[in-house]
Design a protein around this motif. Structure first.
Motif, PDB file in Angstrom:
ATOM      1  N   ALA A 135       0.828  -1.208   0.000  1.00 33.15           N
ATOM      2  CA  ALA A 135       0.000   0.000   0.000  1.00 33.15           C
ATOM      3  C   ALA A 135       0.861   1.256   0.000  1.00 33.15           C
ATOM      4  CB  ALA A 135      -0.937  -0.001   1.206  1.00 33.15           C
ATOM      5  N   ARG A 136       1.958   1.225   0.735  1.00 37.09           N
ATOM      6  CA  ARG A 136       2.864   2.379   0.758  1.00 37.09           C
ATOM      7  C   ARG A 136       3.525   2.588  -0.599  1.00 37.09           C
ATOM      8  NH1 ARG A 136       7.926   2.580   4.770  1.00 37.09           N
ATOM      9  NH2 ARG A 136       8.812   1.413   3.052  1.00 37.09           N
ATOM     10  N   GLY A 137       3.811   1.488  -1.301  1.00 32.58           N
ATOM     11  CA  GLY A 137       4.447   1.585  -2.613  1.00 32.58           C
ATOM     12  C   GLY A 137       3.499   1.935  -3.736  1.00 32.58           C
ATOM     13  N   THR A 138       2.202   1.707  -3.514  1.00 29.68           N
ATOM     14  CA  THR A 138       1.217   2.013  -4.565  1.00 29.68           C
ATOM     15  C   THR A 138       0.171   2.971  -4.015  1.00 29.68           C
ATOM     16  OG1 THR A 138      -0.014  -0.005  -3.996  1.00 29.68           O
ATOM     17  CG2 THR A 138       1.551  -0.165  -5.819  1.00 29.68           C
ATOM     18  N   ASN A 139      -0.908   2.437  -3.446  1.00 30.41           N
ATOM     19  CA  ASN A 139      -1.946   3.270  -2.828  1.00 30.41           C
ATOM     20  C   ASN A 139      -2.688   2.450  -1.783  1.00 30.41           C
ATOM     21  OD1 ASN A 139      -4.265   1.883  -4.205  1.00 30.41           O
ATOM     22  ND2 ASN A 139      -3.192   2.665  -6.005  1.00 30.41           N
ATOM     23  N   GLN A 140      -3.474   3.121  -0.967  1.00 26.25           N
ATOM     24  CA  GLN A 140      -4.133   2.465   0.163  1.00 26.25           C
ATOM     25  C   GLN A 140      -5.122   1.377  -0.261  1.00 26.25           C
ATOM     26  OE1 GLN A 140      -3.369   2.679   3.436  1.00 26.25           O
ATOM     27  NE2 GLN A 140      -1.656   3.865   2.623  1.00 26.25           N
ATOM     28  N   SER A 141      -5.675   1.500  -1.465  1.00 27.21           N
ATOM     29  CA  SER A 141      -6.652   0.494  -1.921  1.00 27.21           C
ATOM     30  C   SER A 141      -6.003  -0.862  -2.181  1.00 27.21           C
ATOM     31  CB  SER A 141      -7.370   0.979  -3.183  1.00 27.21           C
ATOM     32  OG  SER A 141      -6.462   1.073  -4.265  1.00 27.21           O
ATOM     33  N   ALA A 142      -4.665  -0.906  -2.205  1.00 27.45           N
ATOM     34  CA  ALA A 142      -3.962  -2.171  -2.439  1.00 27.45           C
ATOM     35  C   ALA A 142      -3.795  -2.994  -1.158  1.00 27.45           C
ATOM     36  CB  ALA A 142      -2.581  -1.903  -3.055  1.00 27.45           C
ATOM     37  N   PHE A 143      -4.124  -2.415   0.001  1.00 32.04           N
ATOM     38  CA  PHE A 143      -3.838  -3.091   1.273  1.00 32.04           C
ATOM     39  C   PHE A 143      -4.605  -4.406   1.425  1.00 32.04           C
ATOM     40  CE2 PHE A 143      -4.389  -4.014   5.756  1.00 32.04           C
ATOM     41  CZ  PHE A 143      -3.109  -3.861   6.246  1.00 32.04           C
ATOM     42  N   ILE A 144      -5.929  -4.364   1.285  1.00 34.75           N
ATOM     43  CA  ILE A 144      -6.741  -5.574   1.493  1.00 34.75           C
ATOM     44  C   ILE A 144      -6.449  -6.632   0.423  1.00 34.75           C
ATOM     45  CG2 ILE A 144      -9.094  -6.512   1.606  1.00 34.75           C
ATOM     46  CD1 ILE A 144      -8.231  -4.964   4.106  1.00 34.75           C
ATOM     47  N   PRO A 145      -6.378  -6.274  -0.872  1.00 33.69           N
ATOM     48  CA  PRO A 145      -6.024  -7.300  -1.858  1.00 33.69           C
ATOM     49  C   PRO A 145      -4.660  -7.944  -1.587  1.00 33.69           C
ATOM     50  CG  PRO A 145      -6.962  -5.399  -2.959  1.00 33.69           C
ATOM     51  CD  PRO A 145      -6.775  -5.017  -1.515  1.00 33.69           C
ATOM     52  N   ALA A 146      -3.691  -7.142  -1.146  1.00 28.42           N
ATOM     53  CA  ALA A 146      -2.364  -7.697  -0.847  1.00 28.42           C
ATOM     54  C   ALA A 146      -2.424  -8.647   0.342  1.00 28.42           C
ATOM     55  CB  ALA A 146      -1.371  -6.569  -0.577  1.00 28.42           C
ATOM     56  N   LEU A 147      -3.168  -8.258   1.382  1.00 25.32           N
ATOM     57  CA  LEU A 147      -3.330  -9.125   2.554  1.00 25.32           C
ATOM     58  C   LEU A 147      -4.045 -10.417   2.161  1.00 25.32           C
ATOM     59  CD1 LEU A 147      -3.058  -9.530   5.623  1.00 25.32           C
ATOM     60  CD2 LEU A 147      -5.250  -8.338   5.881  1.00 25.32           C
ATOM     61  N   PHE A 148      -5.084 -10.290   1.347  1.00 29.17           N
ATOM     62  CA  PHE A 148      -5.821 -11.463   0.867  1.00 29.17           C
ATOM     63  C   PHE A 148      -4.891 -12.405   0.108  1.00 29.17           C
ATOM     64  CE2 PHE A 148      -8.215 -13.796  -2.295  1.00 29.17           C
ATOM     65  CZ  PHE A 148      -9.315 -14.248  -1.603  1.00 29.17           C
ATOM     66  N   PHE A 149      -4.082 -11.847  -0.767  1.00 29.12           N
ATOM     67  CA  PHE A 149      -3.179 -12.679  -1.561  1.00 29.12           C
ATOM     68  C   PHE A 149      -2.194 -13.427  -0.673  1.00 29.12           C
ATOM     69  CE2 PHE A 149       0.855 -13.129  -3.910  1.00 29.12           C
ATOM     70  CZ  PHE A 149       0.435 -14.092  -4.812  1.00 29.12           C
ATOM     71  N   ILE A 150      -1.568 -12.709   0.241  1.00 25.05           N
ATOM     72  CA  ILE A 150      -0.566 -13.354   1.093  1.00 25.05           C
ATOM     73  C   ILE A 150      -1.189 -14.422   1.988  1.00 25.05           C
ATOM     74  CG2 ILE A 150       1.008 -12.963   3.043  1.00 25.05           C
ATOM     75  CD1 ILE A 150       2.245 -12.170   0.401  1.00 25.05           C
ATOM     76  N   VAL A 151      -2.341 -14.141   2.574  1.00 26.24           N
ATOM     77  CA  VAL A 151      -2.945 -15.088   3.513  1.00 26.24           C
ATOM     78  C   VAL A 151      -3.717 -16.192   2.793  1.00 26.24           C
ATOM     79  CG1 VAL A 151      -4.626 -15.358   5.376  1.00 26.24           C
ATOM     80  CG2 VAL A 151      -3.058 -13.421   5.393  1.00 26.24           C
ATOM     81  N   VAL A 152      -4.674 -15.822   1.964  1.00 26.86           N
ATOM     82  CA  VAL A 152      -5.588 -16.802   1.383  1.00 26.86           C
ATOM     83  C   VAL A 152      -4.940 -17.596   0.259  1.00 26.86           C
ATOM     84  CG1 VAL A 152      -7.796 -17.111   0.185  1.00 26.86           C
ATOM     85  CG2 VAL A 152      -7.604 -15.458   2.058  1.00 26.86           C
ATOM     86  N   VAL A 153      -4.344 -16.903  -0.694  1.00 27.32           N
ATOM     87  CA  VAL A 153      -3.766 -17.614  -1.848  1.00 27.32           C
ATOM     88  C   VAL A 153      -2.590 -18.481  -1.412  1.00 27.32           C
ATOM     89  CG1 VAL A 153      -2.703 -17.364  -4.123  1.00 27.32           C
ATOM     90  CG2 VAL A 153      -4.612 -15.877  -3.468  1.00 27.32           C
ATOM     91  N   THR A 154      -1.743 -17.953  -0.536  1.00 29.59           N
ATOM     92  CA  THR A 154      -0.621 -18.766  -0.050  1.00 29.59           C
ATOM     93  C   THR A 154      -1.121 -20.015   0.673  1.00 29.59           C
ATOM     94  OG1 THR A 154       0.779 -16.804   0.181  1.00 29.59           O
ATOM     95  CG2 THR A 154       1.468 -18.772   1.375  1.00 29.59           C
ATOM     96  N   THR A 155      -2.169 -19.880   1.486  1.00 29.83           N
ATOM     97  CA  THR A 155      -2.722 -21.035   2.200  1.00 29.83           C
ATOM     98  C   THR A 155      -3.282 -22.064   1.222  1.00 29.83           C
ATOM     99  OG1 THR A 155      -3.238 -19.655   4.114  1.00 29.83           O
ATOM    100  CG2 THR A 155      -4.380 -21.762   3.952  1.00 29.83           C
ATOM    101  N   ILE A 156      -4.005 -21.599   0.202  1.00 24.28           N
ATOM    102  CA  ILE A 156      -4.553 -22.527  -0.794  1.00 24.28           C
ATOM    103  C   ILE A 156      -3.423 -23.271  -1.501  1.00 24.28           C
ATOM    104  CG2 ILE A 156      -5.777 -22.660  -3.000  1.00 24.28           C
ATOM    105  CD1 ILE A 156      -7.523 -20.317  -1.951  1.00 24.28           C
ATOM    106  N   GLU A 157      -2.368 -22.558  -1.861  1.00 26.97           N
ATOM    107  CA  GLU A 157      -1.225 -23.198  -2.524  1.00 26.97           C
ATOM    108  C   GLU A 157      -0.524 -24.191  -1.596  1.00 26.97           C
ATOM    109  OE1 GLU A 157      -0.003 -19.293  -5.257  1.00 26.97           O
ATOM    110  OE2 GLU A 157       0.986 -19.660  -3.335  1.00 26.97           O
ATOM    111  N   TRP A 158      -0.613 -23.953  -0.307  1.00 26.65           N
ATOM    112  CA  TRP A 158       0.095 -24.741   0.708  1.00 26.65           C
ATOM    113  C   TRP A 158      -0.680 -25.987   1.130  1.00 26.65           C
ATOM    114  CZ3 TRP A 158       1.138 -22.607   6.285  1.00 26.65           C
ATOM    115  CH2 TRP A 158       2.267 -23.229   6.837  1.00 26.65           C
ATOM    116  N   VAL A 159      -1.926 -26.126   0.693  1.00 32.28           N
ATOM    117  CA  VAL A 159      -2.795 -27.217   1.147  1.00 32.28           C
ATOM    118  C   VAL A 159      -2.168 -28.610   1.031  1.00 32.28           C
ATOM    119  CG1 VAL A 159      -4.931 -28.462   0.560  1.00 32.28           C
ATOM    120  CG2 VAL A 159      -5.001 -26.023   1.019  1.00 32.28           C
ATOM    121  N   PRO A 160      -1.508 -28.967  -0.082  1.00 31.63           N
ATOM    122  CA  PRO A 160      -0.937 -30.330  -0.142  1.00 31.63           C
ATOM    123  C   PRO A 160       0.013 -30.650   1.016  1.00 31.63           C
ATOM    124  CG  PRO A 160      -0.917 -29.337  -2.312  1.00 31.63           C
ATOM    125  CD  PRO A 160      -1.330 -28.249  -1.354  1.00 31.63           C
ATOM    126  N   ALA A 161       0.807 -29.672   1.445  1.00 30.60           N
ATOM    127  CA  ALA A 161       1.716 -29.915   2.573  1.00 30.60           C
ATOM    128  C   ALA A 161       0.978 -29.903   3.900  1.00 30.60           C
ATOM    129  CB  ALA A 161       2.829 -28.872   2.580  1.00 30.60           C
TER     130      ALA A 161
END
Length: 197
Positions: A135-161
């Motif tokens: 968000a600091r590097g782009t704009n404040q509207s990027a905060f929630i999508p970035a958090l979603f990506f790191i938490v949700v998408v990473t967890t989905i990718e991690w499911v097999p392990a």
């Protein structure tokens, strides 16, 4: 973003993810890799790099899938605000599932939920830090999508392990994913020339 930048993103993510995973894998079993001579060490490192490269590719597929889902979500909900609320609910749901289902599947008799809450809490804290940087590097509207990506998408990718309660495999799989996801998220706006606001 032109093809040269896409190729740059692909190979840098692959290299960073492979090396990070290999370092973590080596740290878990360094005695095994060092005990069999130079040939054993070389083959072991090549194997670690190959495994980590495969996990790094999963990270890249997840990133481009999320970019598509994000655009779809914005179109479906017609508003950044509403789409952000949906993402917040999904973040909470995934964090709960990340500890609760692992607790149900792997907890020994008498073991508390606390130990299974450590990974989700650390992932959330890490996600908050990375989302702040995005968000600091782009704009404040990027905060929630970035958090979603790191938490949700990473967890989905991690499911097999996550289906195997083996610490070494959890971290060997997780490291290239989180490093690759972080790198892609933080470098994308620089490659695409998106200005900060």
């Amino acid at each position: 973003m032109n093809s040269r930048k896409v190729v740059y993103l692909f190979f840098t993510t692959l290299i960073i993810g492979s090396v990070s995973g290999a370092i973590v894998g080596f740290a878990f079993d360094y005695e095994m890799y060092l005990s069999g001579g130079a040939a054993n060490l070389i083959v072991g490192v090549i194997w670690l790099l190959g495994m980590s490269a495969a996990f790094s590719l999963i990270s890249q597929m997840g990133f481009f899938a999320y970019l598509t889902v994000h655009r779809f979500g914005l179109g479906l909900f017609k508003s950044h605000k509403l789409w952000n609320y949906v993402q917040i609910v999904l973040i909470a749901f995934v964090l709960f599932d990340l500890f609760y289902f692992r607790y149900i599947a792997f907890a020994e008799p008498g073991e508390t939920m606390f130990g299974y809450m450590i990974i989700p809490v650390l992932l959330l804290v890490y996600g908050l830090v990375i989302a702040y940087l995005k968000a600091r590097g782009t704009n404040q509207s990027a905060f929630i999508p970035a958090l979603f990506f790191i938490v949700v998408v990473t967890t989905i990718e991690w499911v097999p392990a996550l289906t195997v309660n083996d610490t070494k495999w959890l971290w060997l799989y997780f490291t290239p994913l989180i490093v690759g996801n972080t790198w892609q998220l933080l470098i994308l706006h620089r490659l695409s020339g998106q200005p900060a606001s």
